[in-house]
Design a protein around this motif. Structure first.
Motif, PDB file in Angstrom:
ATOM      1  N   HIS A  31       0.871  -1.237  -0.020  1.00 43.87           N
ATOM      2  CA  HIS A  31       0.303  -0.308   0.150  1.00 43.87           C
ATOM      3  C   HIS A  31       0.743   1.268  -0.268  1.00 43.87           C
ATOM      4  O   HIS A  31       0.369   2.529  -0.826  1.00 43.87           O
ATOM      5  N   GLU A  32       1.882   1.316   0.890  1.00 48.18           N
ATOM      6  CA  GLU A  32       2.732   2.489   0.965  1.00 48.18           C
ATOM      7  C   GLU A  32       3.822   2.813   0.129  1.00 48.18           C
ATOM      8  O   GLU A  32       3.623   3.555  -1.140  1.00 48.18           O
ATOM      9  N   GLU A  33       4.006   1.449  -0.679  1.00 48.21           N
ATOM     10  CA  GLU A  33       4.518   1.741  -1.915  1.00 48.21           C
ATOM     11  C   GLU A  33       3.753   2.215  -2.899  1.00 48.21           C
ATOM     12  O   GLU A  33       4.074   3.459  -3.806  1.00 48.21           O
TER      13      GLU A  33
ATOM     14  N   VAL B  85       1.332   4.000  -3.300  1.00 46.16           N
ATOM     15  CA  VAL B  85       0.702   5.608  -2.773  1.00 46.16           C
ATOM     16  C   VAL B  85       1.747   6.184  -3.020  1.00 46.16           C
ATOM     17  O   VAL B  85       1.662   7.330  -3.930  1.00 46.16           O
ATOM     18  N   ARG B  86       2.819   6.240  -3.037  1.00 49.17           N
ATOM     19  CA  ARG B  86       3.894   6.809  -3.407  1.00 49.17           C
ATOM     20  C   ARG B  86       4.251   6.733  -4.843  1.00 49.17           C
ATOM     21  O   ARG B  86       4.888   8.033  -5.326  1.00 49.17           O
ATOM     22  N   ASP B  87       4.276   5.730  -5.616  1.00 42.59           N
ATOM     23  CA  ASP B  87       5.159   5.665  -6.898  1.00 42.59           C
ATOM     24  C   ASP B  87       3.622   5.224  -7.896  1.00 42.59           C
ATOM     25  O   ASP B  87       4.201   5.360  -8.972  1.00 42.59           O
TER      26      ASP B  87
ATOM     27  N   TYR C 203      -3.542   4.368  -8.249  1.00 41.15           N
ATOM     28  CA  TYR C 203      -3.707   3.522  -6.889  1.00 41.15           C
ATOM     29  C   TYR C 203      -4.085   5.204  -5.757  1.00 41.15           C
ATOM     30  O   TYR C 203      -4.759   5.213  -5.017  1.00 41.15           O
ATOM     31  N   ARG C 204      -2.754   6.050  -6.158  1.00 45.14           N
ATOM     32  CA  ARG C 204      -3.226   7.073  -4.822  1.00 45.14           C
ATOM     33  C   ARG C 204      -4.221   7.476  -5.053  1.00 45.14           C
ATOM     34  O   ARG C 204      -4.072   8.405  -4.115  1.00 45.14           O
TER      35      ARG C 204
ATOM     36  N   VAL D  82      -4.529   8.407   2.600  1.00 49.12           N
ATOM     37  CA  VAL D  82      -4.264   8.981   2.517  1.00 49.12           C
ATOM     38  C   VAL D  82      -4.253  10.629   2.439  1.00 49.12           C
ATOM     39  O   VAL D  82      -5.379  10.864   2.840  1.00 49.12           O
TER      40      VAL D  82
END
Length: 628
Positions: A608-610, A612-614, A618-619, A628
């Protein structure tokens, strides 16, 4: 990819599926022992029938000569009684065998229907398939009960009568042959019309069954939309088409039925007129004329039976064409054999991966896309058959674009991992699970299970490793226990109760004193939507396979039940592989791997964290759900 079946190619809609008498043989040969007995009885009855006119002629001759009748009268009476008894027993055997033919044809058809490739269900309407099992098979009954199976005896009577009439008076026989020939020509011309009209009638009956099934299955939606009258009119229009085809069958049959009667009457008038003249001229005597007239009746009787058989067999061949169309379809095993000959199987590489997609491309077969489009047109984008709605969002994308649903999809699911598939509607998520289950096979690339190409695995063995909960998992008519034990027929009652309580369905057990054996109603109507979904999940949890596939399995649940469901899945998923499709990202944020799909392509993989960042998509999804 399978090509459209043979039954759907090379014919016009009006002709319908074609069938021949040769295709009836497998149904008849299953009962060859009884049919041999029927044939022997037919011969005995025919011999007894042919002897009767000769005895009558002999009796008339004795009366004219003033001789004593003696035992000849009793012999004649005995022949009449024995022939009648033989005919009655033969009739019973034919009725019983006709019923057995219907039973065996239904058994074969059901066995085939339950093992067809999934794409065949997507391309056909359920009501039409049900109609083939019910109404079409019934028409096979007439093949045996209306003159087809006892044709040997009738043929013997016909030939015997011809020979006897030839010996008595060739001139009279020639006149009779002219009349019969004209009758037979009329019947031959009409038989093809009956077969075509029957095939069309059965097709419309199938459409009628589909329409009624759709309306009843969606009755709440139809009532709520105020569409009951429109549905009624649509079904009535199909019923009218079936009625019209039935009228065409009736008209053709109405011409055939009196043909035999007309032939008999004309023949009798000819024999009486010309025969009387020949008696007066001394060419034949009265006894010979009476014998000739009796043989004429015996000649017309099998002819009338033959004409009736022509009508029945023509109708049966129209129905058999629809039955044979399904029987000729390859089942999943046959589909696999075709596939093995044309598609190279991927080599085993990574045995540590429970599931691996390797550059998978997939497009729904055109027959499925066409059926989906027709269903949308018929329902004006609202009501469609449930079986056409498989992977509905993905199928809709195929309808709209006619392109591949999946484009080079690749990802790896380690054993024991929890993997989520996320993305917008139409991204290909449900299709991905359908490929794992081998409801379909990839157009290109490979799906590997345990490092082995799924196409190299026996389907039953493959599916035994999978627990699959569909997006709209159906609840089967029956009891709670029957639904639970669908994949685990030997599960004990306490195991069933334990898994029900694990998914927060304990109160369902307490509603009825029947407990596990309480009925759930047609399509689970006695359960709420969330309860039906939890029951489907309980069914998969009870089987406890190595790999669980959950397609939007918590979409109908409230917060409390969703949490209970996650706890139950967590408990049973320990040590197992879990692949989940979810729109609510909150249910999958703790997954080991999240695969993001968009328009049939993998646009991101990671935690999830990856993501959201990349991954922007998904973000955005996470932002819309306040994650987020």
């Amino acid at each position: 990819m399978s090509t459209p079946s043979r039954g759907r190619r090379g014919r016009s809609k009006d002709d319908g599926p074609r069938a021949s008498l040769k295709q009836l043989l497998p149904f008849l040969l299953e009962h060859k022992g009884v049919l041999v007995v029927v044939a022997v009885l037919s011969v005995l009855e025919a011999v007894g029938t042919l002897v009767q006119p000769l005895l009558v002629g002999d009796l008339i001759g004795k009366v004219q000569a003033g001789d004593a009748l003696g035992i000849a009268v009793w012999i004649l009476v005995g022949l009449v009684v024995v022939s009648s008894l033989i005919g009655g027993f033969q009739h019973y055997l034919l009725q019983r065998t006709g019923t057995a033919v219907v039973y065996s044809s239904r058994r074969r058809l059901v066995a085939k229907l339950l093992h067809l490739p999934v794409q065949e269900y997507d391309a056909r309407r359920t009501g039409d398939l049900v109609s083939r099992v019910g109404t079409d098979t019934t028409l096979l009954y007439a093949v045996l009960t209306q003159g087809f199976a006892d044709s040997l005896g009738n043929a013997l009577i016909f030939v015997g009568a011809i020979v006897a009439m030839l010996l008595i008076d060739p001139v009279l026989l020639l006149l009779i042959v002219v009349v019969i020939g004209a009758s037979a020509t009329v019947v031959a011309l009409l038989s093809g019309r009956i077969r075509r009209a029957t095939a069309l009638q059965q097709e419309k009956v199938g459409e009628l069954s589909s329409g009624v099934e759709r309306a009843i299955g969606s009755i709440r939606t139809i009532r709520a939309a105020g569409a009951a009258d429109r549905e009624r009119e649509a079904i009535a229009a199909t019923a009218a088409e079936a009625y019209g085809a039935g009228i065409r069958v009736a008209k053709a049959s109405a011409v055939i039925v009196p043909v035999a009667g007309i032939a008999l009457q004309v023949s009798l008038l000819v024999v009486l007129g010309v025969g009387g003249f020949r008696v007066a001229s001394g060419a034949i005597d009265v006894a010979q004329l009476v014998t000739f007239v009796m043989f004429l009746f015996f000649l017309i009787q099998p002819l009338a039976s033959f004409f009736g058989a022509i009508t029945s067999v023509s109708q049966a061949l129209g129905a058999l064409g629809r039955i044979q169309e399904v029987l000729d379809l390859p089942d999943e095993t046959g589909h696999d054999a075709e596939l093995a000959a044309s598609v190279p199987v991927a080599e085993s590489v990574d045995a540590d991966a429970a599931v691996e997609f390797r550059d998978v491309h997939f497009a729904y077969p055109q027959v499925v896309v066409a059926a989906r489009r027709k269903a949308q047109d018929d329902a004006r984008g609202t009501l469609v058959d449930a079986h056409v709605a498989v992977a509905a969002d993905d199928a809709d994308a195929a309808v709209d674009t006619d392109d591949d649903v999946l484009h080079g999809v690749s990802f790896r699911v380690p054993r024991g991992a929890r993997v989520a598939l996320v993305g917008p509607s139409g991204a290909g998520k449900s299709t991905t699970l359908a490929l794992i289950e081998r409801f379909y096979d990839p157009t290109a690339g490979a799906v590997l299970i345990g490092g082995t190409d799924a196409r190299a695995l026996d389907r039953l063995a493959l599916r035994a490793q999978l627990g699959y909960v569909e997006q709209d998992a159906p609840t089967l008519a029956g009891t709670i226990a029957e639904n639970l034990r669908l994949a685990s027929p030997d599960a004990a009652d306490d195991a069933c109760e334990r898994v029900l309580r694990a998914v927060n369905l304990g109160d369902v057990l307490e509603r009825s004193p029947l407990g596990l054996h309480a009925p759930v109603g047609e399509a689970g109507v006695m359960l709420s939507g969330g309860e039906r979904q939890r029951l489907a999940i309980a069914r998969a949890l009870l089987a406890a396979p190595p790999i669980l596939l959950l397609d939007e399995s918590t979409s109908s649940l409230d917060g409390v039940n969703e949490q209970r469901m996650r706890e139950a899945i967590d408990a049973v998923a320990s040590g197992r592989t879990l692949i989940v499709i979810a729109h609510r990202l909150s249910t999958v944020v703790d997954s080991d791997l999240i695969v993001v799909l968009d328009h049939g392509r993998v646009v991101g993989q990671g935690t999830h964290e990856e993501l959201v960042r990349d991954v922007p998509l998904y973000r955005d999804l996470a932002a819309h759900q306040l994650l987020v």
